[in-house]
Design a protein around this motif. Structure first.
Motif, short mmCIF file in Angstrom:
data_model
loop_
_atom_site.label_atom_id
_atom_site.label_comp_id
_atom_site.label_asym_id
_atom_site.label_seq_id
_atom_site.Cartn_x
_atom_site.Cartn_y
_atom_site.Cartn_z
N GLY A 1 0.80 -1.22 0.00
CA GLY A 1 0.00 0.00 0.00
C GLY A 1 0.83 1.26 0.00
N THR A 2 0.15 2.35 -0.33
CA THR A 2 0.82 3.63 -0.54
C THR A 2 1.57 4.10 0.70
OG1 THR A 2 -0.92 4.23 -2.09
CG2 THR A 2 0.45 6.01 -1.26
N ARG A 3 0.99 3.89 1.89
CA ARG A 3 1.59 4.46 3.09
C ARG A 3 3.00 3.94 3.33
NH1 ARG A 3 -1.94 2.89 8.10
NH2 ARG A 3 -3.63 3.15 6.61
N GLU B 1 7.44 16.30 10.95
CA GLU B 1 6.99 14.94 11.26
C GLU B 1 8.01 14.27 12.16
OE1 GLU B 1 4.54 14.09 7.17
OE2 GLU B 1 6.70 14.29 7.09
N GLY C 1 -3.82 2.44 -2.50
CA GLY C 1 -4.78 2.71 -1.46
C GLY C 1 -4.83 4.18 -1.08
N GLN D 1 -9.89 3.44 6.75
CA GLN D 1 -8.60 2.77 6.87
C GLN D 1 -8.02 2.57 5.48
OE1 GLN D 1 -7.02 2.10 9.54
NE2 GLN D 1 -8.57 2.41 11.12
N ASP D 2 -6.72 2.60 5.40
CA ASP D 2 -6.05 2.45 4.13
C ASP D 2 -6.45 1.13 3.47
OD1 ASP D 2 -4.41 3.11 2.09
OD2 ASP D 2 -2.55 2.55 3.12
N ARG D 3 -6.74 1.21 2.20
CA ARG D 3 -7.03 -0.03 1.48
C ARG D 3 -5.75 -0.83 1.33
NH1 ARG D 3 -10.48 2.76 -3.10
NH2 ARG D 3 -8.53 2.56 -4.20
N THR E 1 -1.49 9.21 8.56
CA THR E 1 -0.56 8.31 7.90
C THR E 1 0.09 8.92 6.67
OG1 THR E 1 -2.38 7.35 6.68
CG2 THR E 1 -1.71 6.24 8.70
N ALA E 2 -0.55 9.84 6.01
CA ALA E 2 0.07 10.45 4.84
C ALA E 2 0.22 11.94 5.04
CB ALA E 2 -0.77 10.16 3.60
N GLU F 1 -6.75 7.22 1.73
CA GLU F 1 -7.30 7.35 3.07
C GLU F 1 -8.65 8.04 3.08
OE1 GLU F 1 -4.03 9.35 4.40
OE2 GLU F 1 -2.84 7.57 4.71
N ALA G 1 6.06 8.97 5.99
CA ALA G 1 5.90 10.24 6.70
C ALA G 1 6.60 10.24 8.05
CB ALA G 1 4.41 10.54 6.88
N ARG H 1 5.83 6.20 -4.61
CA ARG H 1 4.56 5.60 -5.04
C ARG H 1 4.83 4.80 -6.31
NH1 ARG H 1 -0.17 9.21 -2.97
NH2 ARG H 1 0.82 10.39 -1.31
N ASN I 1 -3.89 11.07 -3.98
CA ASN I 1 -4.74 10.26 -3.12
C ASN I 1 -6.21 10.50 -3.42
OD1 ASN I 1 -2.12 10.77 -1.77
ND2 ASN I 1 -2.96 9.38 -0.24
N ILE J 1 -0.17 9.60 -12.22
CA ILE J 1 -0.65 10.94 -11.87
C ILE J 1 0.54 11.83 -11.51
CG2 ILE J 1 -2.02 12.23 -10.18
CD1 ILE J 1 -3.69 9.63 -9.86
N ILE K 1 5.19 6.27 1.43
CA ILE K 1 5.13 7.68 1.81
C ILE K 1 6.16 8.00 2.89
CG2 ILE K 1 3.69 9.43 2.92
CD1 ILE K 1 1.30 8.25 1.39
N ASN L 1 7.25 9.89 -0.37
CA ASN L 1 6.20 9.66 -1.36
C ASN L 1 6.66 8.74 -2.49
OD1 ASN L 1 3.55 10.98 -0.83
ND2 ASN L 1 4.86 12.77 -0.52
#
Lengths: 290, 144
Positions: A54-56, A94, B133, B126-128, B22-23, B135, A61, A125, B78, A262, A59, A123
């Protein structure tokens, strides 16, 4: 030539084999993989990749993925006295030592180039990789940045004050450094990068961890199967850290080759507006929302 | 427009709140993550940009004063993944916005939910598990 790379770095790939199997299964179950995983192509990293979990994950952060700046003693970094001094001079937005939005001094917030290796920690991605027999190009989604990894057999440049000596010629420090890779086996590319910008121009991550121009960054790109690649990074920066440490171990999954990415630019105008209209007010600075 | 500030809700958005930072482009400590605030207002600008999209709207206070709110969501990358478009919000749209308010007391906050007159709802989830994914989630069909 492969002997130049420390065994410990390459061994990381094998060490995470147990982790990769369930992660690969998870990614496929979530529908992100193209087809059933099989043997990967030989000496080929090309494709459009995304963090499999997943993206997080990309990222980052809260700091570099493998060592988030969360106050956990296990994630404390081995700073030199100077490294700690540089860290404490950074006012990050952060991490455990974050400041209010109006008080930061992160070069990211002026849209300065992230530089390498921070580009691996901000980020991350959709990431495109193109290659030919001479070099491998890594194209990052954030800010449309890219870097080259030479795989034509050249030696890693020698670090000198203010830059490197490459092929007998002085070249100045670069935001994204000088990267040289070699295939350890048919599915594993080991890369070293030197000659980046000094610590007064770049940060390592969004929590203010520092990185310097004395750093050697080691990366391992390992094709786990036809649909997955593990990307590992180790930081060796004797100016700022007393010993090398692993900063990233992320599993990536191959995306549909038709995927249109994107844009995610850092616009100085937009960034300035964001902080003037939102960040300052959130920090308690009056009169900035008018 | 009727009431400005609708209600302050402690704790009931705990699950949603956990997903917010989270982001984030900044730490959460500038915001009251234990409570939410719901306000109704009229959109003045939908700022579609990095690092985060901003929803700006005017709220009429009980005393007749116009309060200009600035609230944030996530990066366009996002938002697109969550089903949003750049022109989904327009100046003059009436919205009900639930935020984590800034501790500073200024009219800014992090968006937990936006309700639109056409029935759509933007909220935090919640994040997929997928690689793309997001938010924020857009649900509900337009009524027109």
């Amino acid at each position: 030539m492969a002997a130049r790379f420390p065994f410990s770095t390459v061994a990381l790939v094998a060490g995470f084999a147990g982790l990769l199997i369930p992660l690969a299964a998870h990614s496929q179950a979530s529908g992100n993989s193209l087809t059933n995983a099989g043997s990967p192509p030989r000496r080929d990293l090309s494709g459009t990749w995304a963090p499999a979990e997943g993206t997080r994950v990309g990222i980052q952060a809260g700091g570099v993925q493998a060592m988030p700046n969360d106050g956990n003693p296990e994630h404390a970094l081995p700073y030199t006295p100077y490294g700690l001094e540089v860290y404490e001079s950074h006012k990050a937005l952060e991490g455990v030592d974050a400041v209010l939005p109006a008080e930061h001094n992160d070069p990211r917030n002026r849209c300065e180039p992230l530089g390498f290796p921070r580009v691996n920690h901000y980020n991350v991605r959709l990431t495109q990789i193109f290659q030919n027999p001479y070099k491998i190009a890594v194209l990052y989604q954030y800010d449309n940045r890219w870097r080259n990894i030479w795989v034509d057999g050249r030696e890693l440049p020698e670090m000198v004050d203010g830059g490197v000596i490459a092929g007998g010629t002085y070249k100045a420090s670069k935001w994204y450094g000088y990267s040289v890779g070699e295939w350890v086996d048919d599915y594993t590319l080991a890369v070293r990068t030197v000659g980046m910008m000094p610590e007064d121009r770049v940060w390592l991550d969004s929590t203010g961890r520092p990185i310097s121009d004395a750093a050697t960054i080691e990366e391992v790109f390992h094709r786990v199967d036809s649909q997955h690649m593990e990307w590992t990074e180790t930081i060796d920066d004797p100016k700022l850290y007393t010993e090398p440490w692993v900063s990233m171990k992320i599993l990536f999954s191959l995306q549909d080759p038709h995927t249109d990415i994107i844009e995610m630019y850092c616009s100085p105008v937009e960034m300035e507006y964001y902080y003037e209209s939102f960040g300052n007010a959130a920090s308690g600075i009056e009169g900035e929302t008018e | 427009m009727r009431n400005n500030i609708v209600v302050t809700v402690p704790a009931c958005f705990v699950v949603l709140v956990l997903a917010v930072p989270t982001a984030a482009h900044h730490s959460a400590f500038a915001f009251d993550t234990e409570n939410t605030l719901t306000v109704e207002g009229t959109v003045t600008q939908w700022f579609w940009a990095n690092p985060h999209c901003l929803l700006e709207f005017d709220v009429m206070s009980d005393s007749g004063e116009v309060i200009q709110w600035v609230t944030e969501t996530q990066a366009p990358a996002n938002m697109i993944d969550a089903g949003w478009r750049k022109n989904d919000l327009k100046r003059g749209d009436e919205v009900t916005v639930t935020v984590q308010p800034a501790r500073s007391g200024n009219p800014v906050g992090r968006i937990v939910r936006v309700e639109f007159p056409d029935g759509r709802i933007l909220d935090v989830i919640q994040d997929r598990s997928g690689a793309l994914g997001s938010e924020y989630h857009l649900s509900g069909a337009p009524t027109d």
